[in-house]
Design a protein around this motif. Sequence first.
Motif, PDB file in Angstrom:
ATOM      1  N   LEU A 239     -14.898  65.882 152.645  1.00 58.23           N
ATOM      2  CA  LEU A 239     -15.786  67.032 152.439  1.00 58.23           C
ATOM      3  C   LEU A 239     -16.853  67.088 153.520  1.00 58.23           C
ATOM      4  O   LEU A 239     -17.203  68.165 154.019  1.00 58.23           O
ATOM      5  CB  LEU A 239     -16.444  66.943 151.060  1.00 58.23           C
ATOM      6  N   LEU A 240     -17.387  65.931 153.891  1.00 57.05           N
ATOM      7  CA  LEU A 240     -18.410  65.900 154.927  1.00 57.05           C
ATOM      8  C   LEU A 240     -17.845  66.352 156.277  1.00 57.05           C
ATOM      9  O   LEU A 240     -18.494  67.108 157.011  1.00 57.05           O
ATOM     10  CB  LEU A 240     -18.993  64.490 155.047  1.00 57.05           C
ATOM     11  N   VAL A 241     -16.642  65.885 156.617  1.00 59.48           N
ATOM     12  CA  VAL A 241     -16.017  66.309 157.874  1.00 59.48           C
ATOM     13  C   VAL A 241     -15.800  67.821 157.866  1.00 59.48           C
ATOM     14  O   VAL A 241     -16.065  68.512 158.854  1.00 59.48           O
ATOM     15  CB  VAL A 241     -14.686  65.566 158.103  1.00 59.48           C
ATOM     16  N   GLU A 242     -15.319  68.354 156.747  1.00 58.28           N
ATOM     17  CA  GLU A 242     -15.125  69.805 156.617  1.00 58.28           C
ATOM     18  C   GLU A 242     -16.451  70.545 156.805  1.00 58.28           C
ATOM     19  O   GLU A 242     -16.531  71.529 157.555  1.00 58.28           O
ATOM     20  CB  GLU A 242     -14.537  70.128 155.250  1.00 58.28           C
ATOM     21  N   ALA A 243     -17.499  70.085 156.128  1.00 56.63           N
ATOM     22  CA  ALA A 243     -18.790  70.765 156.200  1.00 56.63           C
ATOM     23  C   ALA A 243     -19.360  70.716 157.616  1.00 56.63           C
ATOM     24  O   ALA A 243     -19.875  71.719 158.129  1.00 56.63           O
ATOM     25  CB  ALA A 243     -19.764  70.139 155.212  1.00 56.63           C
ATOM     26  N   ALA A 244     -19.271  69.552 158.272  1.00 50.00           N
ATOM     27  CA  ALA A 244     -19.847  69.415 159.609  1.00 50.00           C
ATOM     28  C   ALA A 244     -19.094  70.260 160.629  1.00 50.00           C
ATOM     29  O   ALA A 244     -19.701  70.970 161.433  1.00 50.00           O
ATOM     30  CB  ALA A 244     -19.834  67.947 160.022  1.00 50.00           C
ATOM     31  N   THR A 245     -17.762  70.193 160.596  1.00 49.39           N
ATOM     32  CA  THR A 245     -16.982  70.840 161.655  1.00 49.39           C
ATOM     33  C   THR A 245     -16.859  72.344 161.468  1.00 49.39           C
ATOM     34  O   THR A 245     -16.513  73.054 162.417  1.00 49.39           O
ATOM     35  CB  THR A 245     -15.574  70.224 161.749  1.00 49.39           C
ATOM     36  N   THR A 246     -17.150  72.861 160.281  1.00 48.59           N
ATOM     37  CA  THR A 246     -17.078  74.308 160.061  1.00 48.59           C
ATOM     38  C   THR A 246     -18.451  74.947 159.913  1.00 48.59           C
ATOM     39  O   THR A 246     -18.583  76.167 160.030  1.00 48.59           O
ATOM     40  CB  THR A 246     -16.265  74.639 158.795  1.00 48.59           C
ATOM     41  N   GLY A 247     -19.470  74.149 159.598  1.00 45.91           N
ATOM     42  CA  GLY A 247     -20.794  74.699 159.378  1.00 45.91           C
ATOM     43  C   GLY A 247     -20.956  75.397 158.045  1.00 45.91           C
ATOM     44  O   GLY A 247     -21.905  76.150 157.845  1.00 45.91           O
ATOM     45  N   ARG A 248     -20.062  75.135 157.097  1.00 48.67           N
ATOM     46  CA  ARG A 248     -20.166  75.762 155.783  1.00 48.67           C
ATOM     47  C   ARG A 248     -20.111  74.682 154.703  1.00 48.67           C
ATOM     48  O   ARG A 248     -19.443  73.656 154.856  1.00 48.67           O
ATOM     49  CB  ARG A 248     -19.018  76.746 155.557  1.00 48.67           C
ATOM     50  N   ALA A 249     -20.815  74.909 153.614  1.00 45.27           N
ATOM     51  CA  ALA A 249     -20.739  74.007 152.472  1.00 45.27           C
ATOM     52  C   ALA A 249     -19.402  74.230 151.770  1.00 45.27           C
ATOM     53  O   ALA A 249     -19.050  75.370 151.465  1.00 45.27           O
ATOM     54  CB  ALA A 249     -21.887  74.273 151.512  1.00 45.27           C
ATOM     55  N   PRO A 250     -18.639  73.180 151.506  1.00 41.76           N
ATOM     56  CA  PRO A 250     -17.293  73.357 150.942  1.00 41.76           C
ATOM     57  C   PRO A 250     -17.293  73.568 149.425  1.00 41.76           C
ATOM     58  O   PRO A 250     -16.530  72.931 148.694  1.00 41.76           O
ATOM     59  CB  PRO A 250     -16.588  72.059 151.333  1.00 41.76           C
ATOM     60  N   ARG A 251     -18.142  74.451 148.945  1.00 35.45           N
ATOM     61  CA  ARG A 251     -18.214  74.732 147.516  1.00 35.45           C
ATOM     62  C   ARG A 251     -16.928  75.401 147.043  1.00 35.45           C
ATOM     63  O   ARG A 251     -16.399  76.301 147.691  1.00 35.45           O
ATOM     64  CB  ARG A 251     -19.400  75.644 147.203  1.00 35.45           C
ATOM     65  N   GLY A 252     -16.423  74.955 145.902  1.00 38.76           N
ATOM     66  CA  GLY A 252     -15.201  75.521 145.348  1.00 38.76           C
ATOM     67  C   GLY A 252     -13.935  75.005 145.987  1.00 38.76           C
ATOM     68  O   GLY A 252     -12.853  75.560 145.756  1.00 38.76           O
ATOM     69  N   ALA A 253     -14.040  73.945 146.794  1.00 35.92           N
ATOM     70  CA  ALA A 253     -12.863  73.415 147.488  1.00 35.92           C
ATOM     71  C   ALA A 253     -11.946  72.664 146.527  1.00 35.92           C
ATOM     72  O   ALA A 253     -12.340  72.282 145.420  1.00 35.92           O
ATOM     73  CB  ALA A 253     -13.297  72.489 148.625  1.00 35.92           C
ATOM     74  N   TRP A 254     -10.750  72.430 146.985  1.00 37.02           N
ATOM     75  CA  TRP A 254      -9.780  71.596 146.256  1.00 37.02           C
ATOM     76  C   TRP A 254     -10.368  70.220 145.987  1.00 37.02           C
ATOM     77  O   TRP A 254     -11.161  69.696 146.777  1.00 37.02           O
ATOM     78  CB  TRP A 254      -8.507  71.464 147.094  1.00 37.02           C
ATOM     79  N   ALA A 255      -9.961  69.617 144.873  1.00 35.65           N
ATOM     80  CA  ALA A 255     -10.355  68.250 144.552  1.00 35.65           C
ATOM     81  C   ALA A 255      -9.139  67.490 144.043  1.00 35.65           C
ATOM     82  O   ALA A 255      -8.256  68.079 143.394  1.00 35.65           O
ATOM     83  CB  ALA A 255     -11.466  68.226 143.506  1.00 35.65           C
ATOM     84  N   PRO A 256      -9.031  66.200 144.286  1.00 36.58           N
ATOM     85  CA  PRO A 256      -7.880  65.414 143.835  1.00 36.58           C
ATOM     86  C   PRO A 256      -7.853  65.274 142.319  1.00 36.58           C
ATOM     87  O   PRO A 256      -8.883  65.401 141.643  1.00 36.58           O
ATOM     88  CB  PRO A 256      -8.082  64.055 144.502  1.00 36.58           C
ATOM     89  N   ASP A 257      -6.681  65.002 141.790  1.00 36.12           N
ATOM     90  CA  ASP A 257      -6.557  64.691 140.369  1.00 36.12           C
ATOM     91  C   ASP A 257      -7.424  63.473 140.052  1.00 36.12           C
ATOM     92  O   ASP A 257      -7.491  62.522 140.833  1.00 36.12           O
ATOM     93  CB  ASP A 257      -5.100  64.385 140.011  1.00 36.12           C
TER      94      ASP A 257
END
Length: 351
Positions: A239-257
């Motif tokens: 999630l941190l890599v996603e947030a940093a590299t896109t500049g967006r908070a990953p709210r509502g993203a997929w989560a593992p079982d």
Amino acid sequence: MACRERPGARLRRLAAIGLIAVSAAPVRAEEAPPRRVFVSGHSLVDRPLLDDLARISASLGPNLAWSRRHASGSTIAQRACREGAPAIDESSGPGAEAGPYDTLVVTEQHDLMGAVLWNDTIGELARLHDCFAARNPGIATWFYVPWISLEDKRDPASWLAYERAAAPLWRCIVSAANRRSDAARAGNRIRVIPAASALAALIERTPPGWRAAEPGEAAARLIEDDVHPTRLGAYALALLVEAATTGRAPRGAWAPDGVAPDTADALQTFAGDVAARAAREPEPDPADCAKRLRVQATELFWPYMERTMWRPQAGSVEARRTLWTKALRWRWKMWREPDWTPFAPPPEARG
């Protein structure tokens, strides 16, 4: 006298406007080209972190394809470009190709003193960035800050102190690499993913949505052995890599079982907040960087290495001998070269 529209003219005009609006509408996330990420690293960025990153990105759009150069315990130098081209592992993600890439994520061995004294992390990071930038114009390079092994997972206080002290120095390393990189000096700077600081913050402070926990309990939830992330830890870092590299908070993203919705939501918010704060961090001052390193090498970093790394490997006597030897050599170097610093720009880059 005003002209009257011919019958059907208004309908045709409205239809034309509608066609223009449709053609100008943004491409939907699922139709957008995939993000293409190359990861140069070791076991701290191993799967399932990369698989989680792809699923997170796909759930928010657009899709993500990743390639990698991976070797456990490796330095950046051991994953360097060869003959001007990056080497790609067969174990890259599905759909990975030879580029072009829009994002490079690279990490280093977790020994900070080794990074500045023996591994030439500053130079190697600059050269890797330039290699990828030459083949992938406009690529965004991110340095993923590694973390040292925990001395005692049940009581992580000494580890937290180490990581608090190390965090600004890893930024100093990246800043120094930017001063040596041709691509960075042209405006394409290497940026920081503060993975170690994020883990430390999760262990030290229970984030919203988590059940109250002692630091030792939080460490056990996030660290599998003494250094590698658990399933939950890998997801938090993805999630941190996603947030940093896109500049967006990953709210509502997929989560593992197995990750409760409130935990997933808290980690998504946390990742966005950490990435946003990191983006606002000012450039460190090279003189302050040198001062920090000069003091903390013998007061903190090497004593921690002695207890955590050298003693388990070689026993107490040999570990103490190694510590004293390094401390004496360091003090001798500082006495003979009081102005020495690994963070100064090379002579050809100075104004």
